[in-house]
Design a protein around this motif. Structure first.
Motif, PDB file in Angstrom:
ATOM      1  N   ARG A  63       0.765  -1.256  -0.057  1.00  0.00           N
ATOM      2  CA  ARG A  63      -0.100   0.185  -0.223  1.00  0.00           C
ATOM      3  C   ARG A  63       0.840   1.166   0.045  1.00  0.00           C
ATOM      4  N   ASN A  67      -1.462   6.764   1.987  1.00  0.00           N
ATOM      5  CA  ASN A  67      -2.971   6.207   2.092  1.00  0.00           C
ATOM      6  C   ASN A  67      -3.053   6.011   3.669  1.00  0.00           C
ATOM      7  N   THR A 122      -4.988  14.516  11.015  1.00  0.00           N
ATOM      8  CA  THR A 122      -6.483  14.019  11.357  1.00  0.00           C
ATOM      9  C   THR A 122      -6.272  12.482  11.569  1.00  0.00           C
ATOM     10  N   PRO A 147      -6.665  -1.707   7.368  1.00  0.00           N
ATOM     11  CA  PRO A 147      -7.250  -1.358   6.208  1.00  0.00           C
ATOM     12  C   PRO A 147      -7.855  -2.952   5.664  1.00  0.00           C
ATOM     13  N   ILE A 188     -17.122   6.841   4.939  1.00  0.00           N
ATOM     14  CA  ILE A 188     -16.353   7.951   5.777  1.00  0.00           C
ATOM     15  C   ILE A 188     -17.139   9.132   5.905  1.00  0.00           C
ATOM     16  N   ARG A 200     -16.318   8.790   1.449  1.00  0.00           N
ATOM     17  CA  ARG A 200     -16.577   7.528   0.940  1.00  0.00           C
ATOM     18  C   ARG A 200     -17.973   6.996   1.190  1.00  0.00           C
ATOM     19  N   PRO A 234      -7.235  10.367   0.807  1.00  0.00           N
ATOM     20  CA  PRO A 234      -6.118  10.089  -0.019  1.00  0.00           C
ATOM     21  C   PRO A 234      -6.225   8.756  -0.812  1.00  0.00           C
ATOM     22  N   GLY A 235      -7.067   7.734  -0.275  1.00  0.00           N
ATOM     23  CA  GLY A 235      -7.001   6.307  -0.702  1.00  0.00           C
ATOM     24  C   GLY A 235      -7.959   6.351  -1.837  1.00  0.00           C
TER      25      GLY A 235
HETATM   26  P1  AMP Z   1      -8.954   1.348   3.800  1.00  0.00           P
HETATM   27  O1  AMP Z   1      -8.304   1.264   4.874  1.00  0.00           O
HETATM   28  O2  AMP Z   1      -8.600   0.309   2.524  1.00  0.00           O
HETATM   29  O3  AMP Z   1     -10.591   0.942   3.853  1.00  0.00           O
HETATM   30  O4  AMP Z   1      -9.020   2.605   3.178  1.00  0.00           O
HETATM   31  C1  AMP Z   1      -9.181   3.567   4.165  1.00  0.00           C
HETATM   32  C2  AMP Z   1      -9.749   4.993   3.712  1.00  0.00           C
HETATM   33  O5  AMP Z   1      -9.726   5.816   4.371  1.00  0.00           O
HETATM   34  C3  AMP Z   1      -8.736   5.610   2.417  1.00  0.00           C
HETATM   35  O6  AMP Z   1      -9.678   6.085   1.379  1.00  0.00           O
HETATM   36  C4  AMP Z   1      -8.281   6.647   3.113  1.00  0.00           C
HETATM   37  O7  AMP Z   1      -7.760   7.450   2.391  1.00  0.00           O
HETATM   38  C5  AMP Z   1      -9.301   6.962   4.052  1.00  0.00           C
HETATM   39  N1  AMP Z   1      -8.716   7.736   5.439  1.00  0.00           N
HETATM   40  C6  AMP Z   1      -8.008   7.228   6.367  1.00  0.00           C
HETATM   41  N2  AMP Z   1      -7.681   8.216   7.186  1.00  0.00           N
HETATM   42  C7  AMP Z   1      -7.868   9.416   6.520  1.00  0.00           C
HETATM   43  C8  AMP Z   1      -7.888  10.669   7.308  1.00  0.00           C
HETATM   44  N3  AMP Z   1      -7.360  11.135   8.300  1.00  0.00           N
HETATM   45  N4  AMP Z   1      -8.329  11.834   6.353  1.00  0.00           N
HETATM   46  C9  AMP Z   1      -9.139  11.581   5.190  1.00  0.00           C
HETATM   47  N5  AMP Z   1      -9.184  10.206   4.581  1.00  0.00           N
HETATM   48  C10 AMP Z   1      -8.652   9.154   5.547  1.00  0.00           C
END
Ligand code: AMP
Ligand code: MG
Length: 355
Positions: A63, A67, A122, A147, A188, A200, A234-235
């Protein structure tokens, strides 16, 4: 680190195997990785307050390190330690939807390492409802960064077998709680900016957030046709869930969608088709997969990633999918499907009918 044998332990939710949960907790407290079921998808967990442990997640998944990870807690009183403040809006959303498939973004406290948040100030936090997950989190120290437990870019895992396909030899333990209930990652919501914003889409829809908070909106980067407007999470900018074969989503009046797909399946190519119980009988050739029923949108959500994975084994060259604009989960389902398709959609109502 390489583990020759990745152990899989089945856990019965009605009679939980305490030894297995203790074993998982010990691995997590020792800085190791454990894959575990949640109601959304399977997670790949590590101690979220230990930078070195979190780093192992990025390594196992491949990863990108910018992200950020979501920290999972089991009990509401554990929230205060990792965030600077809990806004009133977050208290209300937590009362309505925690434990459950909702992640909230807060300003982080000093004890959360930047290695977990991808360098951001954050932090994303979720309290899952799955009892196996929560018992494991408690035994693992209370703050589990997790994740989805897939190799980056592949469809998220909805069974322990999917996790094994991607993580065998990379992690010591998978807790097997059977197939997950929802099958799409959590919604999210960002509460650190003026208007609560969905970064999300997931099981908890925009309307469900608005019901509690009055005002909330969808991140423009998710819905804008203008590709220069980037998503805030970001993800969400990464290509995801992509099957090996090229996937196209066919939209428009159902009868025309079916005839368009049937025409493609008649060609010399090996074609895969994603349809529903309502349309299954109308397809004749190709590798046809029924994803669920339009009367039961959760059945569509929970089978989506498994169907995408199956096509990789079937060796098809092209996949055509119907579109699933269902009431509550439609936005979340289409967000994942469009990503898997690299945003390739065909609107049959724009194609002139042949005479
Ligand atoms: P996953 O862990 O694969 O479910 O992905 C986690 C998602 O949460 C990703 O799209 C990240 O970019 C998003 N994410 C995690 N922490 C933050 C944050 N502090 N601010 C914005 N997005 C976040
Ligand atoms: Mg993921």
């Amino acid at each position: 680190m390489n583990y020759l044998d990745t152990e899989i332990i089945k856990i019965d939710r009605k009679q939980m195997d305490i030894d297995a949960l203790e074993k998982a907790g010990n691995i997590l407290r020792g800085g190791g990785l454990v894959a575990f079921p949640t109601e959304t998808v399977y997670g790949l967990g590590a101690n979220g307050l230990d930078e070195e442990a979190a780093r192992k997640i990025y390594e196992a998944k491949g990863r990108p390190s910018d992200n950020p990870l979501i920290i999972h807690i089991a009990d509401l009183e554990d929230l205060d330690r990792i965030v600077e403040e809990v806004p009133e809006a977050a208290r209300r959303l937590a009362a309505a939807y925690w434990p459950g498939p909702l992640t909230m973004i807060f300003r982080k406290s000093a004890c959360v390492p930047y290695g977990t948040t991808g360098g951001l100030d954050t932090v994303a936090v979720r309290m899952p409802s799955d009892e196996i997950a929560r018992e494991m989190i408690r035994r693992g120290g209370g703050y589990i960064a997790a994740p989805s437990a897939n190799t980056s870019g592949r469809p998220s895992p909805t069974t322990a077998q999917h996790v094994y396909e991607d993580m065998d030899g990379k992690i010591p333990l998978i807790l097997d709680g059977g197939a997950v209930e929802i099958g799409l990652e959590s919604s999210i919501v960002d509460l650190t900016t003026g208007i609560p914003t969905i970064l999300r889409p997931g099981y908890v829809s925009l309307e469900m957030v608005q019901e509690v908070l009055g005002r909330a909106e969808m991140d423009r980067g998710l819905i804008s046709e203008d590709s220069s407007v980037k998503p805030k999470a970001p993800g969400m900018k990464y290509r995801h869930y992509a099957p090996k074969a090229r996937l196209k989503i066919v939209e428009g009046p159902m009868e025309r969608v079916i005839s368009y797909i049937n025409d493609r399946a008649d060609s010399s190519k090996r074609v895969g088709i994603i349809c529903t119980e309502e349309t299954l009988q109308k397809y004749a050739c190709g590798t046809i997969k029924c994803i669920g029923s339009r009367q039961d949108e959760l059945s569509i959500a929970s089978h989506l990633f498994a169907v995408l994975r199956e096509f990789d084994e079937d060796g098809v060259e092209e996949i055509y999918s119907e579109s699933f604009d269902t009431p509550q989960l439609g936005q979340a389902i289409m967000n994942r499907l469009l990503k898997a398709a690299g945003h390739q959609r065909i609107d049959v109502s724009e194609i002139e009918e042949e005479l």
